[in-house]
Design an enzyme around this catalytic site. Structure first.
Site, PDB file in Angstrom:
ATOM      1  N   ASP A 172       0.813  -1.294   0.066  1.00  0.00           N
ATOM      2  CA  ASP A 172       0.022   0.006   0.142  1.00  0.00           C
ATOM      3  C   ASP A 172       1.031   1.397  -0.025  1.00  0.00           C
ATOM      4  OD1 ASP A 172      -3.008   0.441   1.368  1.00  0.00           O
ATOM      5  OD2 ASP A 172      -1.531   2.092   1.557  1.00  0.00           O
TER       6      ASP A 172
ATOM      7  N   LYS B 113      -3.303   3.362  -3.900  1.00  0.00           N
ATOM      8  CA  LYS B 113      -4.752   3.770  -4.501  1.00  0.00           C
ATOM      9  C   LYS B 113      -4.846   5.326  -4.291  1.00  0.00           C
ATOM     10  CE  LYS B 113      -7.633   0.820  -2.637  1.00  0.00           C
ATOM     11  NZ  LYS B 113      -8.740   0.248  -2.203  1.00  0.00           N
TER      12      LYS B 113
ATOM     13  N   MET C 276      -9.055  11.247   6.623  1.00  0.00           N
ATOM     14  CA  MET C 276      -9.284  11.737   5.495  1.00  0.00           C
ATOM     15  C   MET C 276     -10.134  12.783   5.503  1.00  0.00           C
ATOM     16  SD  MET C 276      -9.419   7.948   3.763  1.00  0.00           S
ATOM     17  CE  MET C 276      -9.791   6.999   5.320  1.00  0.00           C
TER      18      MET C 276
END
Lengths: 259, 259
Positions: A38, A59, A171
């Site tokens: 990741d 991603k 986030m």
């Protein structure tokens, strides 16, 4: 049913510094044949798996991204060849991210899955600030929530504020202004708030402020993703202790920016 | 100000199994002069600090307990003698427990404090159940809350339910009936629920059920403290996978008890 010895380990890489990995995680990496990495994990983690083939499957950001379906196919393919696949996920694998989907995919394919827990950045942020997330003078809990619309829809900020738990918002940097405004409808303007960027890594930066100045202070000080936003009375216990590095107070940030 | 090299490490021991400690925790233990050991931590952790003087300072249950003030005095005393004190706390030190008070005491005494994060039992419970705590099909977050009245007052269960986050309830086994009833006023009867006792230890036991049967099933199956109670749609993703041990379904539990 899987007839060879392949398996997948969903491995929580923790917030960054390698010594925040668990002993179990280090052991799994040392035994890995394939590592799927990741891009929120510290890339140096591959030094713990020198024998493994490493495939980067980030991603973040949208572009240059690896589709989730492709990641899941890779895991299946290598495990079905009898290999030990270690899927490295930043932070704690079971908090946000797509662990749920990955577990279901592997289960459907009859591939054994091992889950190795890790340190989520919200806890590392609290350690950097020198605070308990649940100081009993202030609250009876903490809520970890993502502000990332695409994944989970917009959280109900009023409902979250009504719990009076500490809020650890992941986030949230792209909409720090609107989420702070939404929380101000339910919480006092002087509610302690903080932003910790790259929590638990050597690049950690911290900003200690209050809810009504949160967005402006974070913007002025140049804070961006990845960061955890913390809101609640317990955050006010932080005094940015002398033994910690990386602290930026709201005033200093504004000053540095004006200079 | 402290003039010698004494310090205190608040060390998160994780949920039980020693390989769930971080590498940083293992290193701190190896360097400890004095270990103050919480009774929720795995006592075998002292094997990682063979050179240290070990003092047991449990507070569980009420009787045979060590008062918080005395624990804080011990930490100060040894650190002020120039020793490296490692205060071992079960789970994650910054989630529940008294880390906030201990940090403030040490700070006031000018004693450097290092905080080492760890795995909280709620995450270990999710790993045992094979689920993400925040599967995006179900929720946008998870709330860790203590039901322990003395420490934090009674949580507002209606407000917590209204967040639609997964609930991870600590110290709730003594009032599992009343908290389930309170949650049923806000959540559907078939909301998935689970109890994981001794999560992340070799004695882990899991019960997967639904909210309206939670208290009866847990009682029938003999679940007690320490345990984490999990409530929310994301819990329903668990299928008690074949690769895991220690599972008890509600029906099996009732059967075993009736037998």
């Amino acid at each position: 049913m899987n007839t060879n010895s392949g398996k997948v380990t969903l491995l929580s890489a923790g917030p960054g510094e390698l010594d925040l990995l668990t002993l179990r995680a280090a052991k799994a990496l040392a035994a890995a044949d394939v590592v799927l990495l990741d891009d929120l994990a510290n890339p140096e983690i591959v030094t713990l798996a020198p024998q493994a083939r490493v495939i980067r499957v980030g991603k973040r950001g949208g572009c240059r991204s690896t589709p989730q379906a492709f990641i899941e196919r890779l895991m299946r393919r290598y495990a079905q060849r009898g290999l030990h696949v270690v899927r490295v996920k930043g932070g704690e694998a079971l908090l946000f991210g797509r662990a749920g989907e990955e577990i279901a995919t592997l289960r459907d394919a009859g591939i054994p899955v091992e889950i190795v827990n890790g340190i989520s950045s919200g806890f590392a942020a609290a350690a950097g600030l020198g605070i308990s997330l649940t100081h009993r003078r202030h609250c009876h809990g903490v809520t970890f929530v993502t502000a990332h619309k695409e994944d989970h829809g917009e959280p109900d900020w009023a409902a979250l504020a009504a719990t009076r738990t500490t809020l650890a918002i992941y986030m949230g940097m792209r909409r720090i202004g609107s989420l702070a405004t939404a929380l101000l409808a339910s919480l006092p303007a002087d509610t302690p708030a903080a932003v910790v960027q790259w929590a638990g890594s050597v690049d950690e930066r911290r900003l200690l402020t209050r809810l009504d100045r949160l967005a402006a202070d974070a913007t002025d000080a140049g804070f961006g993703s990845p960061a955890v936003i913390l809101v609640g009375g317990a955050i006010g216990e932080s005094v940015e202790p002398a033994w910690a590095d990386g602290a930026v107070s709201g005033d200093e940030a504004a000053h540095a920016c004006a200079a």
